[in-house]
Design a protein around this motif. Structure first.
Motif, PDB file in Angstrom:
ATOM      1  N   GLU A 107       0.824  -1.206   0.000  1.00  0.00           N
ATOM      2  CA  GLU A 107       0.000   0.000   0.000  1.00  0.00           C
ATOM      3  C   GLU A 107       0.859   1.258   0.000  1.00  0.00           C
ATOM      4  OE1 GLU A 107      -3.247   2.196  -0.437  1.00  0.00           O
ATOM      5  OE2 GLU A 107      -3.218  -0.008  -0.475  1.00  0.00           O
ATOM      6  N   ARG A 108       2.002   1.194   0.672  1.00  0.00           N
ATOM      7  CA  ARG A 108       2.907   2.354   0.705  1.00  0.00           C
ATOM      8  C   ARG A 108       3.348   2.746  -0.704  1.00  0.00           C
ATOM      9  NH1 ARG A 108       7.970   1.126   0.607  1.00  0.00           N
ATOM     10  NH2 ARG A 108       7.526  -0.847   1.681  1.00  0.00           N
ATOM     11  N   GLU A 109       3.707   1.737  -1.516  1.00  0.00           N
ATOM     12  CA  GLU A 109       4.131   1.997  -2.892  1.00  0.00           C
ATOM     13  C   GLU A 109       2.956   2.513  -3.724  1.00  0.00           C
ATOM     14  OE1 GLU A 109       7.283   1.497  -4.327  1.00  0.00           O
ATOM     15  OE2 GLU A 109       7.986   1.240  -2.262  1.00  0.00           O
ATOM     16  N   HIS A 110       1.795   1.937  -3.504  1.00  0.00           N
ATOM     17  CA  HIS A 110       0.608   2.342  -4.253  1.00  0.00           C
ATOM     18  C   HIS A 110       0.275   3.811  -3.981  1.00  0.00           C
ATOM     19  CE1 HIS A 110      -3.175   1.943  -6.344  1.00  0.00           C
ATOM     20  NE2 HIS A 110      -3.795   2.453  -5.301  1.00  0.00           N
ATOM     21  N   LYS A 111       0.320   4.210  -2.720  1.00  0.00           N
ATOM     22  CA  LYS A 111       0.004   5.596  -2.360  1.00  0.00           C
ATOM     23  C   LYS A 111       1.014   6.560  -2.974  1.00  0.00           C
ATOM     24  CE  LYS A 111      -1.138   8.648   1.491  1.00  0.00           C
ATOM     25  NZ  LYS A 111      -0.440   9.795   0.853  1.00  0.00           N
ATOM     26  N   GLU A 112       2.292   6.180  -2.981  1.00  0.00           N
ATOM     27  CA  GLU A 112       3.306   7.043  -3.580  1.00  0.00           C
ATOM     28  C   GLU A 112       3.033   7.242  -5.069  1.00  0.00           C
ATOM     29  OE1 GLU A 112       7.220   5.588  -2.739  1.00  0.00           O
ATOM     30  OE2 GLU A 112       7.046   5.932  -0.580  1.00  0.00           O
ATOM     31  N   SER A 113       2.581   6.199  -5.745  1.00  0.00           N
ATOM     32  CA  SER A 113       2.278   6.329  -7.172  1.00  0.00           C
ATOM     33  C   SER A 113       1.096   7.275  -7.378  1.00  0.00           C
ATOM     34  CB  SER A 113       1.987   4.956  -7.789  1.00  0.00           C
ATOM     35  OG  SER A 113       0.678   4.500  -7.499  1.00  0.00           O
ATOM     36  N   GLU A 114       0.084   7.169  -6.517  1.00  0.00           N
ATOM     37  CA  GLU A 114      -1.079   8.053  -6.629  1.00  0.00           C
ATOM     38  C   GLU A 114      -0.689   9.508  -6.354  1.00  0.00           C
ATOM     39  OE1 GLU A 114      -5.108   5.643  -5.661  1.00  0.00           O
ATOM     40  OE2 GLU A 114      -3.937   6.241  -3.906  1.00  0.00           O
ATOM     41  N   ASP A 115       0.116   9.715  -5.318  1.00  0.00           N
ATOM     42  CA  ASP A 115       0.538  11.076  -4.963  1.00  0.00           C
ATOM     43  C   ASP A 115       1.314  11.721  -6.096  1.00  0.00           C
ATOM     44  OD1 ASP A 115      -0.671  10.809  -2.512  1.00  0.00           O
ATOM     45  OD2 ASP A 115       1.184  10.379  -1.412  1.00  0.00           O
ATOM     46  N   PHE A 116       2.202  10.942  -6.735  1.00  0.00           N
ATOM     47  CA  PHE A 116       3.008  11.499  -7.814  1.00  0.00           C
ATOM     48  C   PHE A 116       2.116  11.942  -8.972  1.00  0.00           C
ATOM     49  CE2 PHE A 116       5.417  11.265 -11.770  1.00  0.00           C
ATOM     50  CZ  PHE A 116       6.518  12.044 -11.448  1.00  0.00           C
ATOM     51  N   CYS A 117       1.164  11.115  -9.345  1.00  0.00           N
ATOM     52  CA  CYS A 117       0.280  11.449 -10.465  1.00  0.00           C
ATOM     53  C   CYS A 117      -0.563  12.680 -10.137  1.00  0.00           C
ATOM     54  CB  CYS A 117      -0.605  10.260 -10.809  1.00  0.00           C
ATOM     55  SG  CYS A 117       0.289   8.906 -11.612  1.00  0.00           S
ATOM     56  N   LYS A 118      -1.069  12.773  -8.919  1.00  0.00           N
ATOM     57  CA  LYS A 118      -1.867  13.933  -8.519  1.00  0.00           C
ATOM     58  C   LYS A 118      -1.024  15.203  -8.539  1.00  0.00           C
ATOM     59  CE  LYS A 118      -5.115  11.333  -5.633  1.00  0.00           C
ATOM     60  NZ  LYS A 118      -5.511  10.992  -4.239  1.00  0.00           N
ATOM     61  N   ASP A 119       0.180  15.110  -8.004  1.00  0.00           N
ATOM     62  CA  ASP A 119       1.052  16.286  -7.929  1.00  0.00           C
ATOM     63  C   ASP A 119       1.483  16.781  -9.307  1.00  0.00           C
ATOM     64  OD1 ASP A 119       0.894  16.136  -5.194  1.00  0.00           O
ATOM     65  OD2 ASP A 119       2.862  15.189  -4.921  1.00  0.00           O
ATOM     66  N   ASN A 120       1.513  15.878 -10.294  1.00  0.00           N
ATOM     67  CA  ASN A 120       1.987  16.248 -11.623  1.00  0.00           C
ATOM     68  C   ASN A 120       0.875  16.315 -12.673  1.00  0.00           C
ATOM     69  OD1 ASN A 120       5.215  16.232 -11.672  1.00  0.00           O
ATOM     70  ND2 ASN A 120       4.518  14.664 -10.238  1.00  0.00           N
TER      71      ASN A 120
END
Length: 273
Positions: free
Chosen positions: A58-71
């Motif tokens: 889940e930690r990796e999944h959240k990081e992927s979501e955060d990156f897409c939202k931020d960019n």
């Protein structure tokens, strides 16, 4: 021999030639770099598709979501039931091929449903030197590997990622939790969760890289050589051993060779694979 800047320019030209592109995005060093460059080059014509499964923490999944939202990148999550993939639970040496083929079939179908025919993933030039059966699936399905085609190594990708200000430039390498199992040992949801929880415990104690390899009811812990002394400090050692046993392991051992990628492949005769 091409310089890092020449390779970078070749990569951008390659991405531009696709027009529209869907990227299999895990949030790791390579796919993050590829996604960022694609966003810079083709803007709204790039889409991130992330496969979510039990072996993807889940930690990796959240990081992927955060990156897409931020960019400002559109991300689609594709749920994959790895346990239902024929042969996956038996964990043969070509397990990664069996799994990757199903995952990328799903990613390709998702991309096509959004009008995108070009799909890319983040393998780099260093990946050709290791035993990676998943690459066969990528080749069979004609998925593009722009970083590998540009000749970019892992170190070069980290250098360029730092230039772009990406938080992943120094991120430790990560691999699917199914890689923690000795070949031939049955993979279960319970043991995948145990391995993931053991690694999360070690990360929370300040270690940046760690692996919990599963050998039956024994957990074999790998940390980088420079961290072995820290791991063996009596208070740290006792805490890790005690907490990991609480997860369900009967024994906890330390690998004296330290962390290295693909350590489970050391038992294979790669000449025959």
């Amino acid at each position: 021999m091409s310089t890092i800047d020449e390779k970078y320019e070749n990569l951008k030209d390659s991405i531009k030639s696709y027009g529209k592109l869907a990227i299999a995005f895990s949030g790791g060093v390579d796919s993050t770099f590829l996604l960022k460059v694609s966003k810079d080059v083709i803007g709204e014509n790039v889409m991130a598709i992330t496969a979510k499964s039990i072996s993807f923490p889940e930690r990796e999944h959240k990081e992927s979501e955060d990156f897409c939202k931020d960019n400002g990148i559109e991300q689609i999550i594709v749920a994959v039931d790895q346990m239902s993939i024929p042969g996956f639970k038996n964990n043969p040496p070509d397990r990664c091929y069996l799994c990757k083929k199903v995952i990328f079939e799903n990613i390709i179908a998702t991309a096509n449903s959004h009008g995108i025919t070009a799909v890319a993933e983040g393998s780099n030039a260093d990946d050709v030197t290791d035993y990676r059966p998943g690459m066969r699936a990528i080749e069979e399905l004609k998925v593009n590997s722009p970083l590998k085609d540009a000749g970019l190594s892992k170190d070069e990708i980290r250098i360029l990622s730092k230039r772009l200000g990406l938080p992943t430039w120094s991120k430790p390498s990560f691999a699917c939790l199914a890689t923690r199992f000795v070949y031939g040992e049955e993979i279960t949801e319970e043991k995948i969760k145990m391995a993931g929880a053991a690694e999360e415990l070690i990360f929370n104690l300040g270690f940046e890289q760690a692996r919990c390899r599963v050998h039956g009811d024994m957990a074999r812990i790998e940390v980088p050589e420079d961290d072995i002394e820290k791991l063996m400090a009596s208070d740290v050692r006792r805490k890790i051993a005690g907490e990991i046993k609480k997860l369900g392991f009967s024994y906890v051992s330390m690998d004296m060779q330290g962390y290295r990628t693909g350590s489970m492949n050391e038992v294979l005769d790669l000449e025959e694979k």
